[in-house]
Design a protein around this motif. Structure first.
Motif, PDB file in Angstrom:
ATOM      1  N   CYS A 284      13.623  21.721  -3.778  1.00  0.00           N
ATOM      2  CA  CYS A 284      14.736  21.006  -4.406  1.00  0.00           C
ATOM      3  C   CYS A 284      14.142  19.897  -5.267  1.00  0.00           C
ATOM      4  O   CYS A 284      13.442  19.012  -4.763  1.00  0.00           O
ATOM      5  N   THR A 285      14.402  19.967  -6.574  1.00  0.00           N
ATOM      6  CA  THR A 285      13.856  18.948  -7.475  1.00  0.00           C
ATOM      7  C   THR A 285      14.813  17.773  -7.609  1.00  0.00           C
ATOM      8  O   THR A 285      14.395  16.662  -7.911  1.00  0.00           O
ATOM      9  N   LEU A 286      16.094  18.063  -7.379  1.00  0.00           N
ATOM     10  CA  LEU A 286      17.097  17.021  -7.585  1.00  0.00           C
ATOM     11  C   LEU A 286      18.422  17.454  -6.971  1.00  0.00           C
ATOM     12  O   LEU A 286      18.774  18.625  -7.033  1.00  0.00           O
ATOM     13  N   VAL A 287      19.141  16.484  -6.403  1.00  0.00           N
ATOM     14  CA  VAL A 287      20.536  16.750  -6.038  1.00  0.00           C
ATOM     15  C   VAL A 287      21.368  15.947  -7.027  1.00  0.00           C
ATOM     16  O   VAL A 287      21.150  14.746  -7.199  1.00  0.00           O
ATOM     17  N   LYS A 288      22.290  16.643  -7.686  1.00  0.00           N
ATOM     18  CA  LYS A 288      23.026  15.977  -8.779  1.00  0.00           C
ATOM     19  C   LYS A 288      24.522  16.109  -8.533  1.00  0.00           C
ATOM     20  O   LYS A 288      25.040  17.224  -8.407  1.00  0.00           O
ATOM     21  N   GLY A 297      19.350  21.415  -7.392  1.00  0.00           N
ATOM     22  CA  GLY A 297      18.522  22.000  -8.453  1.00  0.00           C
ATOM     23  C   GLY A 297      17.149  22.334  -7.892  1.00  0.00           C
ATOM     24  O   GLY A 297      16.627  21.611  -7.041  1.00  0.00           O
ATOM     25  N   ASP A 299      13.000  24.197  -8.252  1.00  0.00           N
ATOM     26  CA  ASP A 299      11.850  24.392  -9.148  1.00  0.00           C
ATOM     27  C   ASP A 299      11.654  25.879  -9.462  1.00  0.00           C
ATOM     28  O   ASP A 299      10.543  26.360  -9.643  1.00  0.00           O
ATOM     29  N   TYR A 330      27.581  23.014  -1.781  1.00  0.00           N
ATOM     30  CA  TYR A 330      26.715  22.863  -2.952  1.00  0.00           C
ATOM     31  C   TYR A 330      26.832  24.075  -3.874  1.00  0.00           C
ATOM     32  O   TYR A 330      27.064  25.195  -3.416  1.00  0.00           O
ATOM     33  N   ASN A 335      16.228  25.938 -12.855  1.00  0.00           N
ATOM     34  CA  ASN A 335      15.807  24.966 -13.864  1.00  0.00           C
ATOM     35  C   ASN A 335      15.704  25.562 -15.271  1.00  0.00           C
ATOM     36  O   ASN A 335      15.093  24.979 -16.148  1.00  0.00           O
ATOM     37  N   VAL A 352      17.975  16.925   0.254  1.00  0.00           N
ATOM     38  CA  VAL A 352      17.485  15.861  -0.636  1.00  0.00           C
ATOM     39  C   VAL A 352      16.296  16.403  -1.406  1.00  0.00           C
ATOM     40  O   VAL A 352      15.737  17.460  -1.057  1.00  0.00           O
ATOM     41  N   GLU A 353      15.934  15.667  -2.430  1.00  0.00           N
ATOM     42  CA  GLU A 353      14.784  16.028  -3.261  1.00  0.00           C
ATOM     43  C   GLU A 353      13.566  16.307  -2.372  1.00  0.00           C
ATOM     44  O   GLU A 353      13.300  15.561  -1.429  1.00  0.00           O
TER      45      GLU A 353
END
Ligand code: PLP
Length: 410
Positions: A284-288, A297, A299, A330, A335, A352-353
């Protein structure tokens, strides 16, 4: 992969998080024990003794995986001359390979003849030319029985508008060509689609081929293709291979008695053999959070697992790092610079990230359909075999991306 004491573990107690630490993400992981279980299951389902399972290596053609199926006794289904070459590299005998291309040129067929593999012809023009160059090479004929089968229009290939196979309605024409050129037809084949829910579809297709078979006295085998559906969710429908085995074995025996000889009954599963064995792990690169949606999101993207975007396939998605956190809803995305959605409104333990997110059923058509879109290298592949993890393909690098390019002077 199962939750054991609140921790996701792979077969043999192997920790997927450790594999991700060692080999990086995104990472494909396959479990040889699951492949073997599926292979044994399908062979055990048929009481008819002359059964031959050809692994459809388009699903996953890593040489190590092909060598496993060879070791267990399978033959190989290949749809390109390159798959044939890989199969031979993996140690299959030419006679154990059925080459079933679609719209391949005459040069590919010539190569297949040279390599000595079994050849499946799926177009009348190709058959009409066969006698000119390869009169003495026997052929199999891919018949399109015109059955609408398959879980999505992109994977339904036996219907009337499909580009695959020779229409069953063109049988009189085929017979004229075979007779006038003195061709030897040693096999009949059909493959109507993937994710077939109902056993009766196979039986109907089989009946159509049995009827056609009476016109070809020199047959050695009948290949009923594949299309076995695997479950993607708990309580999901799967093709009942045991029911199919029981019903079809009886029908095949009756057919052979009437035909006058025991033919080999062939299938060529891909997904059934390797889908469940595989996982894709990504970070997980980001939670937006937007005004309407919470995105996880990753990788990775549809460049590495295109099935959801290509034909709406479902992959169970879990948070491997924190499986016990309270679930949230979610949308899981990749990406890539286009809509790139793996799953909408999924219940996943709060992420989380940095968390590792796991996809189930990624063994078939996962890595194989991966691309370098957005110039991202393709993932590494790890095989769990005899209780150990083995790297069977290293991760690509930027050097691999440019390795085939030729720079010109400017
Ligand atoms: C000719 C042929 N045989 C076998 C297969 C394997 O199908 P599945 O992965 O559904 O088992 C395919 C898949 O497209 C195919 O085209």
């Amino acid at each position: 992969m199962e939750l054991v004491n609140n921790k996701y573990l792979l077969n043999g107690g192997i920790d997927p998080l450790e594999l991700c630490r060692e080999y990086g993400t995104p990472l494909y992981v396959y479990d040889a024990a699951v492949m073997e279980r599926q292979y044994r299951r399908i062979t055990a389902a048929f009481s008819y003794p002359k059964l031959r399972i050809h692994y459809a290596c388009k699903a996953l053609s890593n040489l190590t995986v092909m060598r496993l199926f060879k070791k267990w006794g399978a033959g190989l289904d290949c749809v390109s001359i390159q798959e044939v070459q890989l199969g031979l590299m993996a140690g299959f005998q030419p006679d154990d390979i059925l080459y079933t291309p679609n719209f391949a040129g005459a040069d590919e067929f010539d190569e297949a003849v040279k390599l000595g593999v079994k050849i499946n012809i799926d177009a009348i023009p190709m058959l009409e030319n066969w006698g000119l160059h390869h009169k003495n090479v026997p052929v199999c004929l891919r018949i399109n029985p015109h059955l609408m089968a398959g879980g999505h229009e992109n994977i339904s290939v036996g219907h009337i508008d499909s580009k695959f196979g020779i229409s069953i309605h063109q049988l009189p024409h085929v017979l004229r060509v075979v007779e006038s050129q003195g061709l030897r037809v040693e096999g009949l084949h059909m493959h109507t689609g993937s994710d077939i829910l109902d056993v009766d579809i196979f039986l109907r297709g089989a009946d159509i081929l049995f009827e056609a078979a009476r016109k070809f006295p020199e047959l050695q085998y009948i290949d009923l293709g594949s299309g076995f559906k695997v479950p993607y969710k708990p309580d999901d429908i799967e093709t009942d291979v045991e029911e199919l085995g029981e019903k079809l074995s009886a029908r095949f025996e009756t057919f052979c008695r009437e035909y006058g000889r025991d033919l080999t009954l062939m299938f060529e599963p891909g997904k059934f053999l390797v889908s469940e064995s595989g996982y894709l792990f990504a970070r997980c690169t980001l939670v937006k959070q937007t005004t309407s949606t919470v995105f996880i999101g990753l990788d990775t993207g549809f460049n590495h697992l295109i099935r959801p975007m290509f034909y709406g396939s479902y992959h169970k998605i879990v948070n491997v790092t924190e499986p016990t956190f309270k679930p949230r809803i979610y949308t899981v995305v990749g990406n890539i610079c286009e809509t790139d959605t793996f799953g909408i409104d999924r219940r996943i333990a709060e992420a989380v990230e940095g968390d590792i997110i796991g996809f189930y059923n990624a063994g078939a058509y996962g890595w194989m359909m991966a691309s370098n879109y957005n110039s991202r290298p393709r993932p590494a592949e790890v095989l769990l075999y005899n209780g150990k993890a083995h790297l069977i393909r290293r991760r690509e690098t930027v050097e691999d991306l440019v390795g085939t390019q030729i720079q010109i002077k400017m």
